[in-house]
Write a protein that holds these residues in place. Structure first.
Motif, PDB file in Angstrom:
ATOM      1  N   UNK A 152       0.801  -1.229   0.000  1.00  0.00           N
ATOM      2  CA  UNK A 152       0.000   0.000   0.000  1.00  0.00           C
ATOM      3  C   UNK A 152       0.834   1.279   0.000  1.00  0.00           C
ATOM      4  N   UNK A 153       1.775   1.365  -0.932  1.00  0.00           N
ATOM      5  CA  UNK A 153       2.608   2.564  -1.078  1.00  0.00           C
ATOM      6  C   UNK A 153       1.836   3.658  -1.809  1.00  0.00           C
ATOM      7  N   UNK A 154       2.049   4.891  -1.373  1.00  0.00           N
ATOM      8  CA  UNK A 154       1.457   6.029  -2.077  1.00  0.00           C
ATOM      9  C   UNK A 154       2.523   6.974  -2.620  1.00  0.00           C
ATOM     10  N   UNK A 155       3.738   6.887  -2.067  1.00  0.00           N
ATOM     11  CA  UNK A 155       4.784   7.799  -2.522  1.00  0.00           C
ATOM     12  C   UNK A 155       6.156   7.148  -2.378  1.00  0.00           C
ATOM     13  N   UNK A 156       7.062   7.586  -3.244  1.00  0.00           N
ATOM     14  CA  UNK A 156       8.466   7.158  -3.168  1.00  0.00           C
ATOM     15  C   UNK A 156       9.330   8.354  -3.551  1.00  0.00           C
ATOM     16  N   UNK A 157      10.422   8.511  -2.813  1.00  0.00           N
ATOM     17  CA  UNK A 157      11.361   9.588  -3.098  1.00  0.00           C
ATOM     18  C   UNK A 157      12.763   8.998  -3.098  1.00  0.00           C
ATOM     19  N   UNK A 158      13.461   9.149  -4.221  1.00  0.00           N
ATOM     20  CA  UNK A 158      14.872   8.783  -4.323  1.00  0.00           C
ATOM     21  C   UNK A 158      15.671  10.072  -4.267  1.00  0.00           C
ATOM     22  N   UNK A 159      16.699  10.095  -3.423  1.00  0.00           N
ATOM     23  CA  UNK A 159      17.492  11.310  -3.290  1.00  0.00           C
ATOM     24  C   UNK A 159      18.971  10.972  -3.179  1.00  0.00           C
ATOM     25  N   UNK A 160      19.778  12.008  -3.332  1.00  0.00           N
ATOM     26  CA  UNK A 160      21.222  11.937  -3.120  1.00  0.00           C
ATOM     27  C   UNK A 160      21.584  13.078  -2.186  1.00  0.00           C
ATOM     28  N   UNK A 161      22.292  12.800  -1.116  1.00  0.00           N
ATOM     29  CA  UNK A 161      22.666  13.871  -0.186  1.00  0.00           C
ATOM     30  C   UNK A 161      23.407  15.024  -0.873  1.00  0.00           C
ATOM     31  N   UNK A 162      24.166  14.729  -1.920  1.00  0.00           N
ATOM     32  CA  UNK A 162      24.945  15.749  -2.634  1.00  0.00           C
ATOM     33  C   UNK A 162      24.068  16.782  -3.337  1.00  0.00           C
ATOM     34  N   UNK A 163      22.808  16.434  -3.599  1.00  0.00           N
ATOM     35  CA  UNK A 163      21.916  17.334  -4.337  1.00  0.00           C
ATOM     36  C   UNK A 163      21.236  18.354  -3.435  1.00  0.00           C
ATOM     37  N   UNK A 164      21.288  18.155  -2.132  1.00  0.00           N
ATOM     38  CA  UNK A 164      20.598  19.051  -1.215  1.00  0.00           C
ATOM     39  C   UNK A 164      19.140  18.642  -1.082  1.00  0.00           C
ATOM     40  N   UNK A 165      18.390  19.385  -0.306  1.00  0.00           N
ATOM     41  CA  UNK A 165      17.003  19.006  -0.019  1.00  0.00           C
ATOM     42  C   UNK A 165      15.994  19.538  -1.035  1.00  0.00           C
ATOM     43  N   UNK A 166      16.426  20.403  -1.935  1.00  0.00           N
ATOM     44  CA  UNK A 166      15.488  20.987  -2.904  1.00  0.00           C
ATOM     45  C   UNK A 166      15.270  20.136  -4.147  1.00  0.00           C
ATOM     46  N   UNK A 167      16.197  19.253  -4.455  1.00  0.00           N
ATOM     47  CA  UNK A 167      16.101  18.446  -5.671  1.00  0.00           C
ATOM     48  C   UNK A 167      16.250  16.966  -5.346  1.00  0.00           C
ATOM     49  N   UNK A 168      15.490  16.172  -6.076  1.00  0.00           N
ATOM     50  CA  UNK A 168      15.524  14.727  -5.891  1.00  0.00           C
ATOM     51  C   UNK A 168      15.957  14.054  -7.182  1.00  0.00           C
ATOM     52  N   UNK A 169      16.351  12.800  -7.045  1.00  0.00           N
ATOM     53  CA  UNK A 169      16.620  11.974  -8.213  1.00  0.00           C
ATOM     54  C   UNK A 169      15.287  11.597  -8.845  1.00  0.00           C
ATOM     55  N   UNK A 170      14.313  11.286  -7.978  1.00  0.00           N
ATOM     56  CA  UNK A 170      12.997  10.851  -8.452  1.00  0.00           C
ATOM     57  C   UNK A 170      11.987  11.100  -7.327  1.00  0.00           C
ATOM     58  N   UNK A 171      10.810  11.641  -7.666  1.00  0.00           N
ATOM     59  CA  UNK A 171       9.757  11.858  -6.674  1.00  0.00           C
ATOM     60  C   UNK A 171       8.419  11.500  -7.306  1.00  0.00           C
ATOM     61  N   UNK A 172       7.718  10.529  -6.704  1.00  0.00           N
ATOM     62  CA  UNK A 172       6.454  10.023  -7.223  1.00  0.00           C
ATOM     63  C   UNK A 172       5.452   9.951  -6.070  1.00  0.00           C
ATOM     64  N   UNK A 173       4.266  10.544  -6.276  1.00  0.00           N
ATOM     65  CA  UNK A 173       3.232  10.508  -5.240  1.00  0.00           C
ATOM     66  C   UNK A 173       1.860  10.502  -5.896  1.00  0.00           C
ATOM     67  N   UNK A 174       0.968   9.679  -5.333  1.00  0.00           N
ATOM     68  CA  UNK A 174      -0.419   9.597  -5.813  1.00  0.00           C
ATOM     69  C   UNK A 174      -0.491   9.376  -7.323  1.00  0.00           C
ATOM     70  N   UNK A 175       0.283   8.422  -7.787  1.00  0.00           N
ATOM     71  CA  UNK A 175       0.303   8.011  -9.207  1.00  0.00           C
ATOM     72  C   UNK A 175       0.776   9.107 -10.157  1.00  0.00           C
ATOM     73  N   UNK A 176       1.630   9.990  -9.666  1.00  0.00           N
ATOM     74  CA  UNK A 176       2.120  11.093 -10.493  1.00  0.00           C
ATOM     75  C   UNK A 176       3.586  11.353 -10.217  1.00  0.00           C
ATOM     76  N   UNK A 177       4.355  11.546 -11.276  1.00  0.00           N
ATOM     77  CA  UNK A 177       5.764  11.932 -11.183  1.00  0.00           C
ATOM     78  C   UNK A 177       5.837  13.451 -11.058  1.00  0.00           C
ATOM     79  N   UNK A 178       6.598  13.946 -10.091  1.00  0.00           N
ATOM     80  CA  UNK A 178       6.760  15.379  -9.879  1.00  0.00           C
ATOM     81  C   UNK A 178       8.132  15.813 -10.415  1.00  0.00           C
ATOM     82  N   UNK A 179       8.170  16.121 -11.699  1.00  0.00           N
ATOM     83  CA  UNK A 179       9.434  16.497 -12.330  1.00  0.00           C
ATOM     84  C   UNK A 179       9.961  17.841 -11.843  1.00  0.00           C
ATOM     85  N   UNK A 180       9.100  18.721 -11.355  1.00  0.00           N
ATOM     86  CA  UNK A 180       9.571  20.032 -10.895  1.00  0.00           C
ATOM     87  C   UNK A 180      10.489  19.917  -9.673  1.00  0.00           C
ATOM     88  N   UNK A 181      10.429  18.797  -8.960  1.00  0.00           N
ATOM     89  CA  UNK A 181      11.320  18.574  -7.822  1.00  0.00           C
ATOM     90  C   UNK A 181      12.545  17.747  -8.203  1.00  0.00           C
TER      91      UNK A 181
END
Length: 186
Positions: free
Chosen positions: A30-59
Motif C-alpha cells: 500500500x505505497x502512495x509515494x516514493x522519493x529517491x534522493x542523493x545527499x549531494x543534491x541538497x534538499x530541494x532536488x531529488x533523483x525521483x519523486x512520485x506521489x499519488x500516481x504522479x511523477x513530480x518532475x519540478x522537484x
C-alpha cells in the motif's frame, strides 16, 4: 541492465558508463509515494519523486529528468525500485529511497552506493556518450591559419632579402648604352 539484490545497508551497485541500472527498493504494501534522493543534491532536488500516481518532475534534479522511471509503475507491487538510464560517472554516489504508505508512515527503505566505471569506453568517447574527436574541428582552422601565415611571412622575408642583395639603381651598369649612335627610346 544491471539489477542488484537487497542485502545489508548500504549496498554497492556497480555499472559501466552508458548502461542502464536498477536501483532496488522494496517496501511494505500500500505505497502512495516514493522519493529517491542523493545527499549531494541538497534538499530541494531529488533523483525521483512520485506521489499519488504522479511523477513530480519540478522537484527532480535536471541531471535526472527523463532518465529515471519506476520499475513497478503505479507502485502496485510495493516495488519502489527505479531504473536509471545511461548512467554516467557523475551519477556515482549514495542514493536513498524513502517510501510513504497509505497510512502516512514514512520509512527510509533503501540506501545504496552507485559506482559507475569508465571501462567499456571506446577511444574518443566520453562517459556522457559524447565524442572527443569533434574537438579537432575547432583546432584545425587555427592550425591552418598559423601555417599559411608562416608561409606568407617566410616568402615576404625571402623577397626582402633578395631585394636587398640586388645592386642599387645608381650602381647598376647602364643597360641602355649601346655602341651604336642610335638614340634609345624612353
Amino acid at each position: 541492465m544491471v539489477e542488484a539484490a537487497l542485502f545489508l545497508y548500504p549496498q554497492e551497485v556497480s555499472v559501466e558508463s552508458g548502461s542502464d541500472v536498477t536501483l532496488p527498493c522494496r517496501a511494505p504494501t500500500d505505497l502512495t509515494a516514493v522519493r529517491w534522493s542523493r545527499p549531494e543534491l541538497g534538499s530541494d532536488h531529488y533523483v525521483f519523486f512520485y506521489r499519488d500516481r504522479r511523477l513530480y518532475e519540478e522537484y527532480q534534479h535536471p541531471a535526472y529528468r527523463g532518465r529515471v522511471s519506476l520499475v513497478d509503475r503505479g507502485l502496485e507491487h510495493a516495488d519502489a525500485s527505479v531504473t536509471l538510464r545511461r548512467a554516467s560517472f557523475r551519477d556515482t554516489g549514495t542514493y536513498e529511497c524513502v517510501t510513504v504508505s497509505s497510512r502516512g508512515h514514512r520509512k527510509r527503505t533503501s540506501e545504496l552506493h552507485l559506482k559507475v566505471s569508465h571501462s567499456g569506453l571506446t577511444a574518443g568517447q566520453t562517459d556522457e556518450g559524447g565524442d572527443t574527436r569533434g574537438h579537432y574541428g575547432l583546432v584545425a582552422p587555427f592550425v591552418v591559419v598559423i601555417v599559411i601565415g608562416s608561409l606568407i611571412l617566410w616568402k615576404y622575408k625571402n623577397h626582402v632579402k633578395k631585394s636587398s642583395e640586388c645592386p642599387a639603381a645608381d650602381e647598376a651598369p647602364e643597360l641602355n648604352q649601346s655602341s651604336s649612335a642610335e638614340p634609345v627610346p624612353q
